[in-house]
Design an enzyme around this catalytic site. Structure first.
Site, short mmCIF file in Angstrom:
data_model
loop_
_atom_site.label_atom_id
_atom_site.label_comp_id
_atom_site.label_asym_id
_atom_site.label_seq_id
_atom_site.Cartn_x
_atom_site.Cartn_y
_atom_site.Cartn_z
N ASP A 183 43.03 34.07 42.27
CA ASP A 183 41.87 33.80 41.42
C ASP A 183 40.75 34.80 41.65
O ASP A 183 40.50 35.23 42.79
CB ASP A 183 41.37 32.38 41.71
CG ASP A 183 40.18 31.99 40.85
OD1 ASP A 183 40.33 31.96 39.62
OD2 ASP A 183 39.10 31.73 41.42
N GLU A 214 44.39 37.63 38.78
CA GLU A 214 43.47 37.38 37.67
C GLU A 214 42.35 38.41 37.81
O GLU A 214 41.41 38.21 38.57
CB GLU A 214 42.91 35.97 37.71
CG GLU A 214 42.07 35.66 36.48
CD GLU A 214 40.83 34.82 36.77
OE1 GLU A 214 40.17 34.42 35.79
OE2 GLU A 214 40.51 34.59 37.93
#
Length: 671
Positions: free
Chosen positions: A350, A403
């Site tokens: 993330d 990401e």
């Protein structure tokens, strides 16, 4: 079937909770390599462990730190170890001693590592505890265990003595998963949030357990044809509205849904069903909860002491000190933990961009350049390289997925070529451009064709995954079908067209839960998906369409064999703006596998639409998003279409196709 175990069985199970294994309990003796000059009778650390820990290279700290039930000199008890270098006193407090802060102190190691440890007899699995820490200044703290494998259910905050012993039954998957997780394999990911995917129908306030999720999820994913599931963070998190992205227990599956073994069984059952498991991993920040990592020993231990680097203004949380070797060992070990003990097939990392840039979400004067005067965070760059190298060395049949939303070069390129070493990267540009295009009224799309075609300019600079994730259906952005223009029929046709474009575009795929059946409301973290919508034709048709796309994707090598190579994609025509029709080819290793894709971006059907084709032959329709079983109008090409020698689109052969309104057609030469 032979069973594969993860770690040794616990020496003493809690009397109220039965171990997963039905085998006899095996005790663990003190390790032979225990140094003789330790303050205290028992340690799991060798001098080499300390060296690795302090140099940022330790990959298995979860075997050393935390709580471990062991037998020492004939006595069963629990060994505790915690890193608290700025403490002058550390003790274990728990139910077993009435939360007494002074009865069970730990010993600080002689080697200035800052590690406190001790063996407490006659306590075992299931015991709740915290570390009572007194800082050098006299400040007192009560902290959960950073390495605990289980925690109390929030809002309670104590850690629980537990283990990761589990008998696995996924040997078939584990021995063959390299082919399933490979970059030239079809990878279609179903992203889901555990707490809101489905809830107890009789009590919508109650979240399902890991076991109940498995009962419903495994057959659902098998039926829908997704190859992988990606769980939004399952690590222990105290605050439900954070969706799991504010973690306090990095080495523990969330206790909201059951025990670590219950989570492992969920993974096991998915693997036995042929479904891979990806986990959302959050090394970018952590919350300031009093029982968590923040100011753990009274100092800025895990977070960077300079708040220009140690505080995240967007998420009001704290950023790891990536320059501190012990913190690097913590994160390295944590990444490997989920692959090792929980058999995860990969990590989706993330907020990578927030870690790569020192000025991320910061104004001028709020950040400090690196030693070369640049904005790149050199510590995180080196950390990502080390973590990815370790993962692909220890678990070469897994994947890491970043990401990352910027143009940082080489995110998914090997470290030895100068890249960060991730296996894949989310294609955020494709997502933004595509959604912006599809949100437009079809009458005006002809003026914005570049939004649809621009992605192929850079599509092969990285190994891209196409994401339609949870971030696109919250905070007033509407659901996917809610973004689409037109009346109900057109909105669903548009979404089927969008999914068809996604599944035939180069790259792997990710779709957030609910999108597959046209969830009409935005995602809410505390509500179940609206499964009752599947009783209605448009939603049932949407689910059937996604199921057919998954089947097409997995069965046609041209859609995955050259996922990340420019020679796997070829535009045929992007210039027909008036009709707003685009055509392209997807190619595999075998020329006979080539597919022809036709997209009509308007609600006007195009009959006998001529297209130049890559080769002569009869073209058979394999997929049509306008099929009646998908709630479409049923305009199709029922018989193979023979090519003729009429030059079109610069090609000697062409065919005439019926292109449905707001529809996608996939054709292939009949062998």
């Amino acid at each position: 079937m032979a069973k594969r175990k993860t770690t040794t069985p616990p020496a003493q199970p809690d009397s109220s909770i039965q171990p997963t294994s039905s085998e006899p309990i095996i005790t663990e003796s003190a390790p032979a390599e225990t140094p003789a000059h330790i303050d205290g009778p028992y340690s799991r650390f060798t001098d080499f462990d300390i060296h690795l820990f302090r140099s940022g290279k330790h990959q298995r700290l979860y075997e050393k730190f935390g709580s471990h039930v062991v037998e020492y000199n004939g006595v069963i008890g629990t060994y505790f170890a915690v890193w608290a270098p700025s403490a002058r006193y550390v003790a274990i407090m728990g139910n077993f001693n009435g939360w007494d802060k002074g009865s069970h102190p730990l010993n600080v190691r002689w080697d200035s590592s800052g590690i406190w440890e001790g063996f407490i007899p006659n306590i075992g699995r299931g015991e709740t505890y915290k570390y009572f820490i007194v800082h050098e200044s006299g400040r007192e703290l009560e902290k959960g265990d950073p390495y605990a494998h289980w925690w109390e259910v929030p809002p309670k905050t104590a850690s629980v003595v537990w283990d990761t012993y589990y008998e696995w039954n996924d040997q078939d998957w584990m021995t063959s998963r390299q082919a399933k997780n490979a970059l030239n394999a079809p990878i279609s990911v179903y992203e889901m949030h555990m707490a809101s995917w489905r809830r107890d129908p009789g009590n919508p306030e109650r979240e399902l357990s890991y076991g109940e999720i498995a009962d419903a999820l495994v057959p659902y994913l098998q039926d829908m044809g997704f190859t992988h599931v990606e769980f939004m963070p399952v690590m222990q998190y105290p605050y439900a509205p954070s969706w799991g992205y504010q973690i306090t227990g990095y080495f523990a599956p969330s206790s909201r849904f059951g025990t670590p073994q219950d989570f492992m069984q969920l993974v096991d059952r998915l693997h036995q069903a042929g479904v891979g498991v990806l986990l959302d991993w959050v090394p970018s920040h952590f919350p300031g909860d009093a029982h968590g990592l923040y100011e753990f020993d009274g100092s800025h231990l895990y977070e960077h002491p300079d708040m220009r680097k140690g505080y995240h203004p967007d998420w009001k949380s704290y950023v790891f000190n990536y320059s501190r070797p012990e913190v690097r060992s913590f994160l390295l070990s944590n990444a490997l933990f989920w692959l090792d003990r929980c058999h995860a097939d990969g990590l989706r990392v993330d907020a990578v961009a927030s870690m790569l840039y020192l000025d991320y979400s910061r104004n001028a004067g709020e950040w400090e350049p690196n030693m070369y005067g640049g904005r790149e965070n050199l510590d995180t760059i080196s950390l990502f390289k080390e973590i990815n190298e370790a993962i692909y060395k220890e678990f070469p049949d897994t994947q890491t997925i970043a990401e990352e939303s910027t143009a940082f070069p080489g995110v998914s390129r090997p470290v030895y070529t100068g890249g960060l070493g991730f296996g894949m990267k989310w294609m955020m540009g494709w997502m933004n451009d595509t959604l912006r295009y599809f949100e437009r009224d079809p009458a005006f799309r002809k003026f914005h064709q570049d939004e649809l075609t621009f992605s192929t300019i850079y599509a092969f600079t990285e190994n891209f995954m196409l994401p339609l994730s949870h971030d696109e259906v919250v905070y007033g952005k509407k659901s996917l079908v809610g973004k689409m223009p037109g009346d109900e029929w057109q909105r669903f046709a548009n979404l089927r067209l969008l999914f068809s474009y996604m599944f035939t575009h180069s790259g792997t795929k990710l779709l957030f839960m609910g999108g597959e059946f046209g969830q009409t409301s935005e995602w809410k973290f505390d509500n179940s998906l609206d499964w009752h919508l599947l009783d209605h034709g448009p939603h049932k048709g949407m689910a059937a369409c996604v199921k057919a796309l998954n089947k097409l994707y997995k069965s046609e090598p041209a859609l995955y064999e050259r996922n990340f190579s420019a020679d796997g994609f070829e535009w045929i025509d992007t210039t027909d703006r008036e009709n707003t029709v685009v055509t392209y080819c997807r190619k595999g290793n075998n020329p006979e596998d080539t597919l022809l894709i036709v997209l009509n971006m308007t609600p006007i059907p195009r009959s006998n639409y001529r297209i130049g084709v890559p080769s002569a032959g009869s073209y058979q329709e394999l997929f049509n998003s306008d099929a009646s079983e998908f709630y479409g109008s049923g305009i199709s090409n029922s018989s193979p279409i023979a090519s003729d020698e009429e030059m079109w689109h610069g090609r000697p052969q062409s065919i005439q196709v019926n292109v449905p309104p707001l529809g996608a057609v996939v054709l292939k030469v009949v062998k």
